[in-house]
Design a protein around this motif. Structure first.
Motif, PDB file in Angstrom:
ATOM      1  N   ASN A 112      39.521  72.515   2.472  1.00  0.00           N
ATOM      2  CA  ASN A 112      38.510  72.324   1.439  1.00  0.00           C
ATOM      3  C   ASN A 112      39.009  72.776   0.071  1.00  0.00           C
ATOM      4  O   ASN A 112      38.706  72.159  -0.953  1.00  0.00           O
ATOM      5  N   THR A 113      39.756  73.868   0.053  1.00  0.00           N
ATOM      6  CA  THR A 113      40.274  74.396  -1.205  1.00  0.00           C
ATOM      7  C   THR A 113      41.212  73.397  -1.866  1.00  0.00           C
ATOM      8  O   THR A 113      41.097  73.101  -3.063  1.00  0.00           O
ATOM      9  N   VAL A 114      42.143  72.861  -1.107  1.00  0.00           N
ATOM     10  CA  VAL A 114      43.105  71.900  -1.657  1.00  0.00           C
ATOM     11  C   VAL A 114      42.396  70.634  -2.134  1.00  0.00           C
ATOM     12  O   VAL A 114      42.633  70.137  -3.247  1.00  0.00           O
ATOM     13  N   LEU A 115      41.513  70.090  -1.301  1.00  0.00           N
ATOM     14  CA  LEU A 115      40.809  68.858  -1.671  1.00  0.00           C
ATOM     15  C   LEU A 115      39.878  69.091  -2.855  1.00  0.00           C
ATOM     16  O   LEU A 115      39.732  68.223  -3.728  1.00  0.00           O
ATOM     17  N   GLY A 116      39.249  70.263  -2.910  1.00  0.00           N
ATOM     18  CA  GLY A 116      38.386  70.580  -4.041  1.00  0.00           C
ATOM     19  C   GLY A 116      39.158  70.630  -5.345  1.00  0.00           C
ATOM     20  O   GLY A 116      38.708  70.105  -6.374  1.00  0.00           O
ATOM     21  N   MET A 117      40.334  71.233  -5.323  1.00  0.00           N
ATOM     22  CA  MET A 117      41.164  71.307  -6.533  1.00  0.00           C
ATOM     23  C   MET A 117      41.614  69.927  -6.986  1.00  0.00           C
ATOM     24  O   MET A 117      41.637  69.621  -8.184  1.00  0.00           O
ATOM     25  N   LEU A 118      41.969  69.071  -6.052  1.00  0.00           N
ATOM     26  CA  LEU A 118      42.389  67.720  -6.406  1.00  0.00           C
ATOM     27  C   LEU A 118      41.203  66.877  -6.888  1.00  0.00           C
ATOM     28  O   LEU A 118      41.344  66.063  -7.802  1.00  0.00           O
ATOM     29  N   SER A 119      40.042  67.094  -6.283  1.00  0.00           N
ATOM     30  CA  SER A 119      38.877  66.300  -6.671  1.00  0.00           C
ATOM     31  C   SER A 119      38.436  66.609  -8.094  1.00  0.00           C
ATOM     32  O   SER A 119      37.780  65.791  -8.740  1.00  0.00           O
ATOM     33  N   ARG A 120      38.799  67.773  -8.588  1.00  0.00           N
ATOM     34  CA  ARG A 120      38.373  68.162  -9.932  1.00  0.00           C
ATOM     35  C   ARG A 120      39.297  67.614 -11.023  1.00  0.00           C
ATOM     36  O   ARG A 120      38.983  67.689 -12.214  1.00  0.00           O
ATOM     37  N   TRP A 121      40.431  67.058 -10.662  1.00  0.00           N
ATOM     38  CA  TRP A 121      41.406  66.626 -11.661  1.00  0.00           C
ATOM     39  C   TRP A 121      40.789  65.643 -12.659  1.00  0.00           C
ATOM     40  O   TRP A 121      40.927  65.789 -13.879  1.00  0.00           O
ATOM     41  N   GLY A 122      40.105  64.636 -12.156  1.00  0.00           N
ATOM     42  CA  GLY A 122      39.516  63.637 -13.043  1.00  0.00           C
ATOM     43  C   GLY A 122      38.458  64.221 -13.958  1.00  0.00           C
ATOM     44  O   GLY A 122      38.396  63.910 -15.153  1.00  0.00           O
ATOM     45  N   THR A 125      37.960  63.597  -2.980  1.00  0.00           N
ATOM     46  CA  THR A 125      36.555  63.854  -2.666  1.00  0.00           C
ATOM     47  C   THR A 125      36.141  63.120  -1.400  1.00  0.00           C
ATOM     48  O   THR A 125      35.407  63.665  -0.558  1.00  0.00           O
ATOM     49  N   ALA A 126      36.600  61.891  -1.251  1.00  0.00           N
ATOM     50  CA  ALA A 126      36.274  61.106  -0.051  1.00  0.00           C
ATOM     51  C   ALA A 126      36.851  61.747   1.207  1.00  0.00           C
ATOM     52  O   ALA A 126      36.318  61.567   2.312  1.00  0.00           O
ATOM     53  N   ALA A 127      37.945  62.506   1.059  1.00  0.00           N
ATOM     54  CA  ALA A 127      38.609  63.115   2.217  1.00  0.00           C
ATOM     55  C   ALA A 127      37.923  64.399   2.701  1.00  0.00           C
ATOM     56  O   ALA A 127      38.253  64.911   3.778  1.00  0.00           O
ATOM     57  N   ILE A 128      36.974  64.926   1.926  1.00  0.00           N
ATOM     58  CA  ILE A 128      36.242  66.116   2.360  1.00  0.00           C
ATOM     59  C   ILE A 128      35.351  65.761   3.544  1.00  0.00           C
ATOM     60  O   ILE A 128      34.556  64.819   3.465  1.00  0.00           O
ATOM     61  N   ARG A 129      35.477  66.485   4.660  1.00  0.00           N
ATOM     62  CA  ARG A 129      34.742  66.177   5.874  1.00  0.00           C
ATOM     63  C   ARG A 129      33.399  66.896   5.910  1.00  0.00           C
ATOM     64  O   ARG A 129      33.342  68.096   5.606  1.00  0.00           O
ATOM     65  N   LYS A 130      32.352  66.180   6.290  1.00  0.00           N
ATOM     66  CA  LYS A 130      31.023  66.777   6.327  1.00  0.00           C
ATOM     67  C   LYS A 130      30.947  67.928   7.316  1.00  0.00           C
ATOM     68  O   LYS A 130      30.185  68.893   7.102  1.00  0.00           O
ATOM     69  N   ARG A 131      31.719  67.864   8.380  1.00  0.00           N
ATOM     70  CA  ARG A 131      31.648  68.954   9.362  1.00  0.00           C
ATOM     71  C   ARG A 131      32.247  70.262   8.850  1.00  0.00           C
ATOM     72  O   ARG A 131      32.055  71.312   9.452  1.00  0.00           O
ATOM     73  N   ASP A 132      32.990  70.183   7.717  1.00  0.00           N
ATOM     74  CA  ASP A 132      33.589  71.373   7.146  1.00  0.00           C
ATOM     75  C   ASP A 132      32.749  71.974   6.017  1.00  0.00           C
ATOM     76  O   ASP A 132      33.178  72.940   5.376  1.00  0.00           O
ATOM     77  N   LEU A 133      31.569  71.412   5.763  1.00  0.00           N
ATOM     78  CA  LEU A 133      30.718  71.888   4.667  1.00  0.00           C
ATOM     79  C   LEU A 133      29.777  72.979   5.167  1.00  0.00           C
ATOM     80  O   LEU A 133      29.475  73.088   6.356  1.00  0.00           O
ATOM     81  N   HIS A 134      29.257  73.778   4.227  1.00  0.00           N
ATOM     82  CA  HIS A 134      28.460  74.953   4.579  1.00  0.00           C
ATOM     83  C   HIS A 134      27.073  74.927   3.956  1.00  0.00           C
ATOM     84  O   HIS A 134      26.442  75.974   3.817  1.00  0.00           O
TER      85      HIS A 134
END
Length: 443
Positions: A255-265, A433-442
Motif C-alpha cells: 500500500n505504501t509503494v502504490l500510494g506514493m506512486l498514485s500521488r505522482w500525478g 491507484t487501480a492496483a490497490i486491492r480492496k482486501r488490503d484497505l482498513h
C-alpha cells in the motif's frame, strides 16, 4: 492491526447525545479547515513569492532564468525536508496523539513564515540573506511534513461512517483556501502599492499577517477532542512502538509503494497550476502579475467550493474510483490547457486554469485524503499517511516547477515536452491507484 469498525466499538464518544455529537463535529470541522487553511496559506505565500519576489531580492546578481531557477530550488528544498517532518511528527502523532502534534506543527510554521516577513535582503546582508531564507524554508517544510496527515486524520477519524469521504475532503478545502488567500493577498498588495513599494516592503505584510491567523488557528485546534480512533488504540494499549518500520512491512508495504506512486500525478498537477503557471504566465506569456494572481485565486476558490461534492461522490462510489476518474481526466486535459495558454489570451488562460485546476483537480483531490487514510490501520496511520504524502512530494511536487522550467527552456520555449511529462505522471497515478486491492484497505 485495528480497523475503523473495531475502533467504533471502543469509542469514548459512543454514548454521547446528538447535540454533543453535532457540537464535537462542528469543532472538528473548524479545527481541520481553519488549521490547514493557515498552514497552506503560509506555505503558498512562499510559492507565490518565489515566482514574483525572491528571485529579485535574494538572487539579484543572476540572470532572470537562473534567478528563477534558484528561487524554485529553495521552494523545492521545503519538499525535501517534509519527509523528515513527516516521520518525526508521524511518530509523535501515532504515539502521543493527533491533537498535540497539529498544535506543534502550526506553531512552527507560523513562526517560520513571520520571520520571512522581516528577513533582510541580499542587498542588505549579502549571501547570508538567501541562506537564512533557505533555513526558514526548511522549517516550513519540516512543520508541514506532519500537518496534512494529522489534519486528514482529525477529520476522518471523527467522521460518521457514511460521511468519511465528505469529512476527508475538508482538509483539502483548507489547501485551496490557503492558496486563494496567498495569491489573493499578493494581488491586493500589488494593487495597493506600486512595484517599488511592493518589492521594498509590501510583500512582507502578507508574511507578518500569518501570525494573526496562526493564533486563531491554535485556539481552535486546542479546543478539539482527540480522535476516537486514537483514544481507542491508546486505551487498548495497541499503540505501535515502531510505526515507521511497520509502514514498510508485509501487505502494508505494498500500500505504501502504490500510494506514493498514485500521488505522482496529483503532486505534479498542483504545483503546475498553483506555482509554475504563475511564472509561465508572467515570464513567457507576458501577462500582468495581478490578473494572473486573480486567475489562480478564482480557480482555487472554485476548487474549494467543489471539494465537498467530490467528498460526497467518494462516499457514494468509493475513494479509489473517484480518484482514478479524476486523475485520468486531468491527464487528458493537459495538452488542451497548454494549447489555450499558447493563444496568449488572458481570458482563455483563465478558462483553462479554472477547468483544470478549479474543477478537475477538485474531483480527485477531494478523494485523496480518505483513500490514503484507508491504506493503514489506526496505530500506524499518521506515519503511513505522512510517508505516502511527504516522500512522494519530493519527486511529485517539489521539483515539478524546476522540471517544467528546464524542459521548456531545453525546447526553446515550447511547452509540449513538459506536457508529455505531466501526462506520464497522470498515467502512473492511474495504474498505481487501480492496483490497490480492496482486501488490503482498513476503512
Amino acid at each position: 492491526m485495528t480497523t475503523f469498525a473495531e475502533v467504533e466499538h471502543n469509542s469514548p464518544f459512543s454514548n454521547e447525545t446528538d447535540d454533543e455529537r453535532r457540537s464535537r463535529l462542528r469543532t472538528v470541522v473548524a479545527a481541520s479547515l481553519l488549521g490547514t487553511t493557515v498552514e497552506w496559506y503560509d506555505f503558498f505565500l512562499y510559492a507565490t513569492a518565489a515566482s514574483l519576489v525572491f528571485n529579485q531580492l535574494f538572487f539579484p546578481n543572476q540572470s532572470s532564468f537562473v534567478g528563477t531557477m534558484l528561487s524554485f530550488a529553495t521552494f523545492a528544498v521545503g519538499f525535501l525536508v517534509r519527509p523528515i517532518g513527516g516521520v518525526v511528527f508521524g511518530h509523535i502523532g501515532d504515539r502521543i496523539g493527533r491533537k498535540k502534534t497539529l498544535a506543534l506543527t502550526m506553531f512552527i510554521m507560523g513562526i517560520a513564515t513571520a520571520l520571512m516577513g522581516v528577513l533582510p535582503t541580499a542587498a542588505q546582508i549579502g549571501v547570508v540573506a538567501p541562506i537564512l531564507l533557505l533555513l526558514l524554508r526548511i522549517l516550513q517544510g519540516f512543520a508541514l511534513g506532519g500537518e496534512w496527515a494529522g489534519a486528514v486524520l482529525l477529520a476522518v477519524e471523527h467522521s460518521p461512517e457514511k460521511k468519511r469521504g465528505l469529512f476527508g475532503s475538508i482538509p483539502q478545502i483548507g489547501l485551496a483556501l490557503g492558496l486563494a488567500l496567498g495569491t489573493g493577498m499578493f494581488a491586493l498588495l500589488q494593487t495597493v502599492f506600486d512595484d517599488e513599494q511592493f518589492l521594498r516592503f509590501g510583500w512582507r505584510i502578507a508574511f507578518v499577517l500569518s501570525l494573526v491567523l496562526v493564533i486563531v488557528g491554535l485556539v481552535v485546534r486546542l479546543k478539539v477532542d482527540e480522535t476516537p480512533a486514537f483514544q481507542a488504540v491508546r486505551d487498548l494499549e495497541q499503540r505501535s512502538s515502531a510505526p515507521l518500520r511497520e509502514v514498510f512491512q508485509g501487505r502494508v508495504a505494498r500500500n505504501t509503494v502504490l500510494g506514493m506512486l498514485s500521488r505522482w500525478g496529483e503532486g505534479a498537477a498542483f504545483n503546475t497550476w498553483g506555482v509554475f503557471a504563475i511564472t509561465y504566465a508572467t515570464k513567457t506569456l507576458h501577462f500582468e502579475k495581478v490578473p494572473v494572481l486573480l486567475v489562480v485565486t478564482v480557480a482555487a476558490v472554485v476548487m474549494a467550493i467543489l471539494l465537498p461534492f467530490s467528498g460526497s461522490l467518494t462516499d457514494r462510489f468509493g475513494p479509489q474510483r473517484v480518484y482514478i476518474v479524476g486523475i485520468a481526466a486531468y491527464g487528458l486535459a493537459i495538452f488542451p490547457a497548454f494549447a489555450l495558454f499558447g493563444t496568449e489570451n488572458l481570458l482563455l488562460f483563465g478558462v483553462a486554469m479554472v477547468a483544470v485546476f478549479g474543477v478537475i483537480h477538485a474531483l480527485f483531490y477531494g478523494a485523496q485524503g480518505t483513500l490514503y487514510a484507508s491504506l493503514y490501520p489506526t496505530e500506524i496511520r499518521f506515519t503511513g499517511l505522512s510517508v505516502v504524502y511527504q516522500f512522494s512530494g519530493i519527486y511529485a511536487s517539489g521539483v515539478t516547477p524546476l522540471i517544467l522550467t528546464a524542459l521548456i527552456g531545453a525546447t526553446g520555449g515550447s511547452p509540449w515536452l513538459a506536457c508529455g511529462y505531466l501526462v506520464a505522471t497522470s498515467a502512473i497515478s492511474v495504474v498505481a491507484t487501480a492496483a490497490i486491492r480492496k482486501r488490503d484497505l482498513h476503512l
